[in-house]
Design an enzyme around this catalytic site. Structure first.
Site, short mmCIF file in Angstrom:
data_model
loop_
_atom_site.label_atom_id
_atom_site.label_comp_id
_atom_site.label_asym_id
_atom_site.label_seq_id
_atom_site.Cartn_x
_atom_site.Cartn_y
_atom_site.Cartn_z
CG ASN A 235 -13.47 1.24 -5.21
OD1 ASN A 235 -13.82 0.20 -4.68
ND2 ASN A 235 -12.57 2.04 -4.68
CG ASP B 142 -2.29 0.54 0.97
OD1 ASP B 142 -2.38 1.78 0.80
OD2 ASP B 142 -3.27 -0.21 0.94
CG HIS C 183 -5.34 3.70 0.84
ND1 HIS C 183 -4.87 2.41 0.65
CD2 HIS C 183 -6.62 3.70 0.36
CE1 HIS C 183 -5.82 1.67 0.10
NE2 HIS C 183 -6.88 2.43 -0.09
CB SER D 296 -9.26 0.44 -0.31
OG SER D 296 -8.45 0.51 -1.45
#
Length: 470
Positions: free
Chosen positions: A347, A224, A256, A414
């Site tokens: 997404n 990430d 994130h 996520s």
């Protein structure tokens, strides 16, 4: 009649002929005969699918290709799909070697490529700034390297016998749907609905969280934006592992990765509260990163896991982009070597089979639901989704504020993926009798999941919400 003597030219000519017949669209060569004037063709090769025949031989004996030149098939070249941004200036490529390639063959191949680059530079046949990076390997599986160069150099490498495929380096992004919806301190009135749902069936919440395991003896690699390893949620269980950006600090400059890590193993906001978290930073402060960096992060994770035989290893990848063969090959290679890989479905509200790494065989692909157990409007779906988890307005850790820890709410697949990664870690640690084989754990997670809870879900998607209760 068109006479062709070079394989690269032959492929280009077939495409041009088809385009001429069918407009601007590049075609597949339907209704086109190509006469290969060469050393012959091995017509039984599976690559030709019965579409090759013996035509003429200038020698009275066998018509077989005793040399190999006429049969050789150039390795496929995959360029960045529409809507995907190439990394760098667009001249960076990832070269993947064939399965079963030994280290000796790989080293010989690299030496061949370096000699060829030097010669082509001297002859002015390729750019002076062409360069090649060192060979990387995902454990005992996928072997690859990154090279920058023009079309002439890449074409030459495609015809090397050791090469399986070449892919243009491109930019991937985190699978976060929304901007942060507020920063706050954690308190009793803040409901961790995603945890509450993970340990019970049905929509009625009991405001308690009692998972069947805590993640003891499990390492989770968070591929990430990095992790704020000093955040109090992690209690010293998070470490810096890998950073794909030498010019950027290893800490999480985006937020994130810290949020994802919190959901996996935070003290208050996490599923598996005793896991050890390893930061694998492959995204910059904007949440962008090239394929090559992600592959390097996967390689680091699998190679480190191989040195920690007393631990079970899980990878979480809350990221995605258009479907790419090399990305899928890398994560599948990880699972084949005993590492559990959990990935976000994406997404775009589309079929998850269109994206990577969600479409890769062997991984656990996670779609997102909301607080009412409905499919999140943004979540990808379809047969490549294995399981669903809460992914709307999920509260987890925010980087910074070492002495007064802060939290924020984010939405996206996520946020759903790390909940399942934490659930995998909790399940593995729940009993000494649990199989640690990735395929067995994946099957167990799907079997344990709550069925038929998601209303109005499309028929192709499995109606399974993650469950890790006792």
């Amino acid at each position: 009649m068109h006479l062709v003597t070079g394989l690269t030219l032959m492929v280009a000519l077939v495409s041009l002929l088809e385009a001429a017949k069918g407009g601007a669209r590049r075609g597949d060569g339907t209704n086109v005969d190509v006469h290969v004037i060469d050393t012959g063709v091995d017509v039984s090769h599976r690559e030709f699918q019965g579409r090759a025949i013996q035509g003429y031989s200038d020698f009275g004996g066998s018509s077989l290709d005793d040399n190999g030149h006429g049969t050789r098939v150039a390795a496929p070249l995959h360029v960045s799909p529409k809507g995907m941004m190439p990394a760098g200036s667009g001249n960076e490529f990832i070269v993947c070697l064939k399965a079963g390639t030994t280290l000796a063959i790989a080293e010989a191949h690299m030496n061949d490529v370096k000699r060829m680059m030097r010669k082509m530079k001297q002859q002015g046949k390729t750019a002076k700034n062409s360069r090649i990076d060192k060979m990387e390997h995902v454990g005992n599986g996928l072997m690859f390297y990154t090279i920058s160069g023009d079309a002439s150099l890449i074409d030459a490498i495609r015809n090397n016998d050791a090469v399986e495929m070449i892919e243009q380096n491109q930019v991937f992004r985190i699978c976060q749907q929304s901007c942060p919806t507020g920063t706050f301190r954690l308190s009793s009135h803040v409901s961790q609905y995603n945890l509450d749902k993970a340990d019970q069936r049905g929509q009625q919440l009991n405001h308690r969280f009692s998972p069947r395991g805590d993640g003891t003896n499990v390492d989770v690699y968070v591929i990430d934006t990095g992790i704020d390893v000093h955040h109090r949620e992690f209690e010293g269980r998070a470490i810096q592992g890998f950073n794909a950006f030498p010019g950027e600090r290893s800490m999480d400059l985006n937020g994130h990765g810290t949020h994802v890590a919190g959901t996996i193993g935070g003290r208050h906001v996490g599923i598996a509260k005793k896991v050890e978290l390893v930061a694998v930073k492959i995204f910059d402060s904007r949440g962008h990163g090239p394929t090559s960096g992600i592959l390097d992060g996967i390689a680091f994770s699998v190679n480190r896991a191989a040195t920690r035989r007393d631990k079970t290893s899980v990878i979480n990848m809350s990221l995605g982009g258009p479907k790419t063969p090399i990305m899928n090959a890398a994560v599948s290679s990880a699972t084949e070597q005993g590492v559990h890989v959990v990935v976000a479905a994406g997404n775009e509200n589309q079929d998850a089979c269109n994206v990577s790494p969600a479409s890769a065989p062997g991984v656990i692909t996670v779609g997102a639901t909301d607080a009412y157990d409905a499919k999140a409007r943004f979540s990808n779906f379809g047969t490549c989704v294995d399981i669903w988890a809460p992914g709307v307005r999920v509260i987890s850790a925010k980087p910074g504020y070492r002495f007064r820890p802060r939290y924020l709410s984010l939405s996206g697949t996520s946020m759903a993926s790390p909940l399942v990664a934490g659930a995998v870690a909790a399940y593995i640690s729940s009993s000494v009798n649990v199989s640690h084989d990735p395929a067995s754990v994946k099957a167990a997670m799907i079997s344990l999941a709550t069925s038929n809870q998601i209303p109005r879900l499309d028929g192709a998607s499995p109606n399974k919400i993650v469950y890790i209760g006792c």
